[in-house]
Motif scaffolding. Structure first.
Motif, PDB file in Angstrom:
ATOM      1  N   ILE A 111       2.065   7.640  -6.231  1.00 48.66           N
ATOM      2  CA  ILE A 111       1.202   8.788  -6.480  1.00 48.66           C
ATOM      3  C   ILE A 111       1.913  10.083  -6.092  1.00 48.66           C
ATOM      4  CG2 ILE A 111      -0.938   9.929  -5.750  1.00 48.66           C
ATOM      5  CD1 ILE A 111      -2.216   7.166  -5.540  1.00 48.66           C
ATOM      6  N   ARG A 112       2.575  10.080  -4.961  1.00 46.14           N
ATOM      7  CA  ARG A 112       3.284  11.287  -4.515  1.00 46.14           C
ATOM      8  C   ARG A 112       4.404  11.661  -5.470  1.00 46.14           C
ATOM      9  NH1 ARG A 112       3.542   9.563   1.865  1.00 46.14           N
ATOM     10  NH2 ARG A 112       1.511  10.440   2.466  1.00 46.14           N
ATOM     11  N   GLU A 113       5.099  10.670  -6.000  1.00 43.34           N
ATOM     12  CA  GLU A 113       6.252  10.944  -6.845  1.00 43.34           C
ATOM     13  C   GLU A 113       5.871  11.261  -8.287  1.00 43.34           C
ATOM     14  OE1 GLU A 113       8.999   7.695  -6.458  1.00 43.34           O
ATOM     15  OE2 GLU A 113       9.054   7.827  -4.271  1.00 43.34           O
ATOM     16  N   GLU A 114       4.757  10.700  -8.786  1.00 45.35           N
ATOM     17  CA  GLU A 114       4.462  10.847 -10.207  1.00 45.35           C
ATOM     18  C   GLU A 114       3.129  11.508 -10.529  1.00 45.35           C
ATOM     19  OE1 GLU A 114       5.496   8.118 -13.030  1.00 45.35           O
ATOM     20  OE2 GLU A 114       7.291   7.371 -12.030  1.00 45.35           O
ATOM     21  N   LEU A 115       2.171  11.470  -9.620  1.00 45.92           N
ATOM     22  CA  LEU A 115       0.841  11.981  -9.950  1.00 45.92           C
ATOM     23  C   LEU A 115       0.394  13.153  -9.092  1.00 45.92           C
ATOM     24  CD1 LEU A 115      -1.084   8.589 -10.416  1.00 45.92           C
ATOM     25  CD2 LEU A 115       0.173   9.905 -12.132  1.00 45.92           C
ATOM     26  N   GLN A 116       1.002  13.331  -7.949  1.00 41.29           N
ATOM     27  CA  GLN A 116       0.546  14.342  -6.993  1.00 41.29           C
ATOM     28  C   GLN A 116       0.626  15.760  -7.555  1.00 41.29           C
ATOM     29  OE1 GLN A 116      -0.900  13.889  -4.113  1.00 41.29           O
ATOM     30  NE2 GLN A 116      -0.991  16.021  -3.443  1.00 41.29           N
ATOM     31  N   LYS A 117       1.671  16.042  -8.332  1.00 42.84           N
ATOM     32  CA  LYS A 117       1.872  17.408  -8.832  1.00 42.84           C
ATOM     33  C   LYS A 117       0.885  17.765  -9.940  1.00 42.84           C
ATOM     34  CE  LYS A 117       6.791  17.514  -7.666  1.00 42.84           C
ATOM     35  NZ  LYS A 117       8.178  17.679  -8.174  1.00 42.84           N
ATOM     36  N   ASN A 118       0.329  16.749 -10.607  1.00 45.58           N
ATOM     37  CA  ASN A 118      -0.651  17.031 -11.657  1.00 45.58           C
ATOM     38  C   ASN A 118      -1.961  17.508 -11.041  1.00 45.58           C
ATOM     39  OD1 ASN A 118       1.205  16.110 -13.517  1.00 45.58           O
ATOM     40  ND2 ASN A 118       0.442  14.014 -13.441  1.00 45.58           N
ATOM     41  N   ILE A 127       0.841  -1.200   0.000  1.00 41.22           N
ATOM     42  CA  ILE A 127       0.000   0.000   0.000  1.00 41.22           C
ATOM     43  C   ILE A 127       0.877   1.252   0.000  1.00 41.22           C
ATOM     44  CG2 ILE A 127      -1.651   1.355   1.342  1.00 41.22           C
ATOM     45  CD1 ILE A 127      -2.784  -1.318   2.377  1.00 41.22           C
ATOM     46  N   ASN A 128       1.880   1.276   0.873  1.00 39.21           N
ATOM     47  CA  ASN A 128       2.788   2.430   0.934  1.00 39.21           C
ATOM     48  C   ASN A 128       3.506   2.647  -0.390  1.00 39.21           C
ATOM     49  OD1 ASN A 128       2.106   2.876   3.627  1.00 39.21           O
ATOM     50  ND2 ASN A 128       3.807   1.637   4.408  1.00 39.21           N
ATOM     51  N   HIS A 129       3.802   1.566  -1.080  1.00 37.72           N
ATOM     52  CA  HIS A 129       4.450   1.640  -2.388  1.00 37.72           C
ATOM     53  C   HIS A 129       3.578   2.393  -3.380  1.00 37.72           C
ATOM     54  CE1 HIS A 129       5.048  -0.412  -6.427  1.00 37.72           C
ATOM     55  NE2 HIS A 129       6.213   0.158  -6.234  1.00 37.72           N
ATOM     56  N   LYS A 130       2.272   2.111  -3.393  1.00 38.30           N
ATOM     57  CA  LYS A 130       1.360   2.796  -4.311  1.00 38.30           C
ATOM     58  C   LYS A 130       1.184   4.264  -3.904  1.00 38.30           C
ATOM     59  CE  LYS A 130       0.951  -1.347  -5.843  1.00 38.30           C
ATOM     60  NZ  LYS A 130       1.791  -1.983  -4.804  1.00 38.30           N
ATOM     61  N   VAL A 131       1.153   4.509  -2.594  1.00 41.45           N
ATOM     62  CA  VAL A 131       1.050   5.879  -2.100  1.00 41.45           C
ATOM     63  C   VAL A 131       2.271   6.685  -2.543  1.00 41.45           C
ATOM     64  CG1 VAL A 131       1.075   7.311  -0.012  1.00 41.45           C
ATOM     65  CG2 VAL A 131      -0.427   5.312  -0.141  1.00 41.45           C
ATOM     66  N   ASP A 132       3.449   6.087  -2.420  1.00 44.49           N
ATOM     67  CA  ASP A 132       4.678   6.769  -2.841  1.00 44.49           C
ATOM     68  C   ASP A 132       4.673   7.030  -4.344  1.00 44.49           C
ATOM     69  OD1 ASP A 132       5.637   6.797  -0.270  1.00 44.49           O
ATOM     70  OD2 ASP A 132       6.836   4.970  -0.487  1.00 44.49           O
TER      71      ASP A 132
END
Length: 366
Positions: free
Chosen positions: A156-163, A149-154
């Protein structure tokens, strides 16, 4: 003599490990005409040319991760597909392509906001679990449900959060639970969450879950069984494909059979499958987070199978009781928990998901 025993071994492994390998080889290409099986899709709406997904390896918090993605030209949403267990990125690739074609080629019938071109308005990404990879990147390390779960959260933070583009989560089996946990951590970023054949709690009536639980809790049994499975990889590919095709995968697509040969014959993959299953079963002693699901019921939907021991109908009844008004449905087309082993199953489920997202988008636009 050992070769003659393989069909029996595989048949039993199917029951023990929920052999729903919905995968396809990397960089696979799909013709639109192959998606016109078992669904009400106009033939002239299907693509004349092939559309390929991009496969890439990326580092997410230091772990090698397999990613499959289809990029839209001007997306208004990003659909993130979360596989179950086993959890290869390619496990949901047929679903990915089906969603792509449904959104982008039936757009006039699905939603008025989808624009009038062959290129669509949603990017789609499938992310695999750590060490559920063809190559043993993590050198035998085992990863729990929480770590996945933490892997998927990371990611999103690294690749999708800024969009600024909102995220739609689509999870299969334990991926449904993972999707809800991600939703809890990104309540403003995630706009919708769909659970397909969800595995959210233990089923005391399931003998399969009982057996898997016993095996996963025993390190000796788990290691021994993983070695047996890995021994299949010593066979010539044609022989292994023939055995799988004629035992547990009679109705599977050729691509699904090929991916089974390449992935589940890996010792490190099966060790992680059982270890993750063990942590799933322990976690589910707590039960679902009904409070969060009630708070976000307008943004959560579930699709159950008519005869699925991982997501039995009594769980659907419990969800409806605990969260009145939540959107739930039952698939009665005999596609099973491993729906995306077949093109027809993938397209049926994709149609359902596309309609859910269309309805949700229509509500938020009002």
């Amino acid at each position: 003599m050992l070769l003659l025993l393989y069909p029996l071994i595989l048949s039993n492994l199917y029951s023990l490990t929920n052999f729903f390998i919905n995968s396809i080889p990397y960089k696979a290409r799909f013709s639109g005409k192959c998606l016109n099986k078992g669904m009400d899709v106009d033939a002239h709406l299907l693509p004349k040319s092939t559309k390929s997904a991009n496969f890439r390896l990326c580092n997410v918090s230091g772990y090698k991760s397999e990613i499959l993605e289809i990029h839209a030209v001007a997306p208004i949403m990003h659909v993130l597909l979360l596989p179950g267990n086993p959890g290869m990125a390619s496990i949901v690739c047929l679903l990915m392509f089906s969603l792509f074609f449904l959104f982008f080629l039936k757009k006039k019938k699905i939603s008025e906001i989808l624009y009038d071109q062959l290129e669509g308005n949603a990017s789609i990404t499938a992310i695999g679990h750590i060490s559920h990879t063809r190559k043993n990147w993590e050198h035998g390390r085992l990863f729990s449900l929480e770590e996945q779960i933490n892997h998927k959260v990371d990611f999103i933070r690294e690749e999708l959060q800024k969009n600024e583009i909102p995220i739609v989560l689509v999870g299969h089996s334990i991926g449904s639970y993972i999707a809800i946990e991600i939703f809890k951590r990104f309540p403003g970023k995630v706009k919708y969450c769909v659970g397909l054949y969800p595995f959210l709690t233990m089923n005391p009536e399931s003998k399969t879950q009982l057996v898997i639980g016993k095996i996963s809790e025993s390190q000796i049994l788990s290691i021994a069984l993983c070695y047996v499975i890995a021994s299949l990889g010593l066979l010539p590919v044609r022989a292994l494909r023939f055995i799988i095709r004629n035992s547990v995968a009679k109705s599977w697509s050729t691509d699904a059979v090929d991916a089974t040969c390449s992935h589940l014959s890996q010792y490190h993959v099966m060790r992680n499958v059982f270890y993750m299953a063990m942590t799933e079963f322990r976690k589910f002693a707590e039960g679902p987070d009904w409070t969060f699901i009630r708070e976000r019921k307008a943004q959560i939907s579930f699709l159950f199978g008519d005869d699925d021991h991982w997501g039995p109908l009594h769980v659907l009844e419990e969800i409806s009781k605990q969260v009145p008004g939540i959107t739930v449905a039952v698939e009665r087309e005999n596609h099973t928990h491993g729906f995306s082993c077949t093109e027809a199953g993938s397209l049926w489920v994709a149609q359902h998901v596309a309609n859910l997202i269309k309805n949700q988008t229509s509500l938020t636009m009002q």
